[in-house]
Design an enzyme around this catalytic site. Structure first.
Site, PDB file in Angstrom:
ATOM      1  N   LYS A   1       1.051  -0.841   0.209  1.00  0.00           N
ATOM      2  CA  LYS A   1      -0.039   0.523   0.028  1.00  0.00           C
ATOM      3  C   LYS A   1       0.664   1.090  -0.266  1.00  0.00           C
ATOM      4  O   LYS A   1       1.823   1.236   0.316  1.00  0.00           O
ATOM      5  CB  LYS A   1      -1.164  -0.136   1.675  1.00  0.00           C
ATOM      6  CG  LYS A   1      -2.047   1.066   1.411  1.00  0.00           C
ATOM      7  CD  LYS A   1      -2.796   0.631   2.335  1.00  0.00           C
ATOM      8  CE  LYS A   1      -3.958   1.660   2.726  1.00  0.00           C
ATOM      9  NZ  LYS A   1      -4.239   1.845   3.877  1.00  0.00           N
TER      10      LYS A   1
ATOM     11  N   SER B   1      -9.486   1.834   3.359  1.00  0.00           N
ATOM     12  CA  SER B   1      -8.370   2.562   2.099  1.00  0.00           C
ATOM     13  C   SER B   1      -7.430   1.423   0.775  1.00  0.00           C
ATOM     14  O   SER B   1      -7.043   2.022   0.889  1.00  0.00           O
ATOM     15  CB  SER B   1      -7.816   3.783   3.441  1.00  0.00           C
ATOM     16  OG  SER B   1      -6.769   2.812   3.652  1.00  0.00           O
TER      17      SER B   1
ATOM     18  N   SER C   1      -9.364  -0.969   7.053  1.00  0.00           N
ATOM     19  CA  SER C   1      -9.639  -0.712   5.320  1.00  0.00           C
ATOM     20  C   SER C   1      -8.683  -2.109   4.989  1.00  0.00           C
ATOM     21  O   SER C   1      -8.637  -2.065   3.663  1.00  0.00           O
ATOM     22  CB  SER C   1      -8.202   0.360   5.612  1.00  0.00           C
ATOM     23  OG  SER C   1      -8.563   1.947   5.954  1.00  0.00           O
TER      24      SER C   1
HETATM   25  N1  GLN Z   1     -12.546   3.163   6.093  1.00  0.00           N
HETATM   26  C1  GLN Z   1     -12.588   4.117   7.761  1.00  0.00           C
HETATM   27  C2  GLN Z   1     -11.549   6.020   7.505  1.00  0.00           C
HETATM   28  O1  GLN Z   1     -12.554   6.361   6.790  1.00  0.00           O
HETATM   29  C3  GLN Z   1     -10.664   3.354   7.412  1.00  0.00           C
HETATM   30  C4  GLN Z   1      -9.645   3.781   7.236  1.00  0.00           C
HETATM   31  C5  GLN Z   1      -8.286   3.303   7.718  1.00  0.00           C
HETATM   32  O2  GLN Z   1      -8.538   1.913   8.234  1.00  0.00           O
HETATM   33  N2  GLN Z   1      -7.364   3.428   7.448  1.00  0.00           N
HETATM   34  O3  GLN Z   1     -11.405   6.122   9.418  1.00  0.00           O
END
Ligand code: GLN
Length: 483
Positions: free
Chosen positions: A71, A146, A170
């Protein structure tokens, strides 16, 4: 031997050790797939051409010759790490993250940087400043986020593994929406050194793969204490979880089905049916199913909202135009430069979180918002700890519905935040979880997750693996990427 969409790490290991295929051939096979399919998927921000040096590991190393994706918020020495943000567009990492260094030491090859939501903020991949990754099962739908690129790449068989960060879901949510296995280990199991922080007290490095076995191998390779991260647990690594994977559940296993999650209003009817089928399958495997409620879980999303924004605002203060990345050149004063750099460098979602984060931390509001969120966090953790006195693992949904259409939530940031409803409570309590595919609704993948007490990864992998053996979800791939 050609590389197929469904080739697993386990299969590759056997072929590589028997010298039926070379690490170079494996990498070339996956690069061929990336080049054939990524034009449509847009999972990668950059592909690498591995050098000969990367193939020089001993062939007994656990990931010898096995390529994967990283990532874009995890540092790889000499490569860009942009967090899919304009503010870091040209930032080249001067060192390897510990996770990356350990994967390299285990013999793995890095094939590229995977797209993600900007600074890992989002649930759809749509906040990336550079491109919108598509869901390989339906190119008009989001892959989740994400870790959008990581999930789409594994689901389409462009790489057999990818790593990402899971702060509120994410890894698990995009894994669920793309039909692959996603793990979020115990907080601190894997060092965060070199992971560009979103919310430091919640961030964990997690893994996506086609199978539970493969996931256990990649997680195990990264486990261990790290002098460069004081929150890394003092564990001896690397760790081999594969002996747990017997194909059976532990004798006497008790799984707690969290009723206020599985029966929550707003869960899609098709998803609910598949969750119930998975619970029935666990009974069939010999597990005892106990229904229980975790009332504080329903505050998880609100608590996460505060803590995530507060820590994000603090962590992102360092992107000031002086120390890293993009700088506005026309400003005349320092404060003007700061304002213009951040105004142009960050996208809307990042700016929104910095504003809310500074608000919940501000004098006069910190007690009401941030401090009370921390109090509820302690109550939640106590409730989970108590639940694990009567059951071994907890069963949760991952996402309330299958992947939505690209653009569908553009004007609804609150609904987007609720995508994490069942995943972020697990980050709040810092415990491990693994999400596993359990079928399809209208052609789109669905998953459940099992959550365990601190450092129960072995038991979670064992229990997920036993379920996985009853089905062939992991052999399913979208038709257009099959060849
Ligand atoms: N969807 C979550 C957020 O926007 C998860 C983000 C993550 O786990 N990095 O905060």
């Amino acid at each position: 031997m050609t590389i197929h969409a469904t080739t697993t790490i386990k299969e590759l290991r056997e072929l590589l050790r028997a010298k039926e295929i070379s690490p170079r051939e494996v990498a070339d096979g996956y690069l061929r797939r990336c080049k054939a399919y990524d034009g449509k998927l847009e999972a990668f921000l950059e592909l690498y051409e591995p050098s000969a040096l990367e193939f020089s590991h001993a062939d007994h190393a656990p990931l010898y010759g096995i390529p994967g994706a990283i990532k874009d918020n995890i540092c790889q020495k000499g490569h860009k790490a942009t967090c899919a943000s304009k503010i870091l567009e040209n930032f080249v990492a001067p060192y390897d993250a510990t996770s990356v260094a350990r994967l390299k030491a285990a013999g793995a090859t890095m094939l590229g940087r995977a797209n993600c939501d900007e600074f890992a903020m989002g649930s759809s991949g749509e906040t990336s400043a550079f491109q919108k990754t598509k869901n390989p099962w339906d190119l008009t739908r989001v892959p989740g986020g994400s870790c959008s690129g990581s999930a789409a790449a594994v689901a389409a068989g462009l790489v057999p593994w990818a790593i990402g960060s899971d702060t509120g879901g994410s890894v698990r949510q995009p894994a669920a929406l793309c039909g692959v296995v996603g793990s979020k280990p115990t907080y601190g199991l894997i060092s965060r050194y070199g992971l560009i922080a979103l919310a430091s007290s919640l961030d964990t490095i997690g893994v996506m793969t086609r199978t539970v076995y493969d996931n256990a191998v990649v997680v195990g390779a990264m486990v261990g204490a790290d002098g460069k991260d004081s929150t890394a647990l003092p564990l001896q690594g690397p760790y081999d979880y594969t002996p747990y994977l017997t194909g059976k559940v532990k004798p006497g296993l008790k799984i707690g089905v969290v009723t206020n999650a599985v029966h929550a209003k707003g869960i899609d009817a098709g998803v609910k049916k598949l969750l119930e089928q998975a619970i029935a399958d666990y009974k069939h495997l010999g597990a005892q199913i106990v229904e229980l409620a975790l009332p504080t879980m329903d505050y998880g999303a609100a608590v996460y909202f505060m803590i995530n924004r507060a820590e994000a605002a603090s962590n992102l203060a360092r992107f000031d135009g002086v120390r890293y990345g993009y700088r506005d050149k026309d400003a005349e004063t320092l404060s003007d430069m700061y304002e213009k750099t951040r105004g142009a460098g960050f996208g809307r979602e990042v700016i929104r979180r910095i504003l809310t984060g500074n608000y919940v931390l501000s004098v006069g509001h910190a007690e009401q918002y941030y401090a009370s969120a921390c109090t509820v966090q302690r109550m939640m953790r106590a409730e989970f700890v108590a639940a694990f006195k009567s059951v071994d693992l907890l069963f949760f949904p991952v996402s309330p519905a299958p992947a939505f259409k690209i653009g569908a939530l553009d004007n609804d940031p609150l609904q987007m935040a609720l995508e994490d409803y069942f995943t972020c409570p697990i980050n709040i309590v810092k415990m491990p979880a693994v999400s596993v595919p359990c079928g399809f609704v209208d052609g789109m993948p669905v998953a459940f997750q099992l959550v365990g007490p601190d450092c129960s990864e072995g038991l979670i992998f064992q229990t997920c693996h036993a379920y996985e053996q009853m089905h062939d979800w992991y052999k399913q791939v979208p038709e257009w990427v099959r060849a």
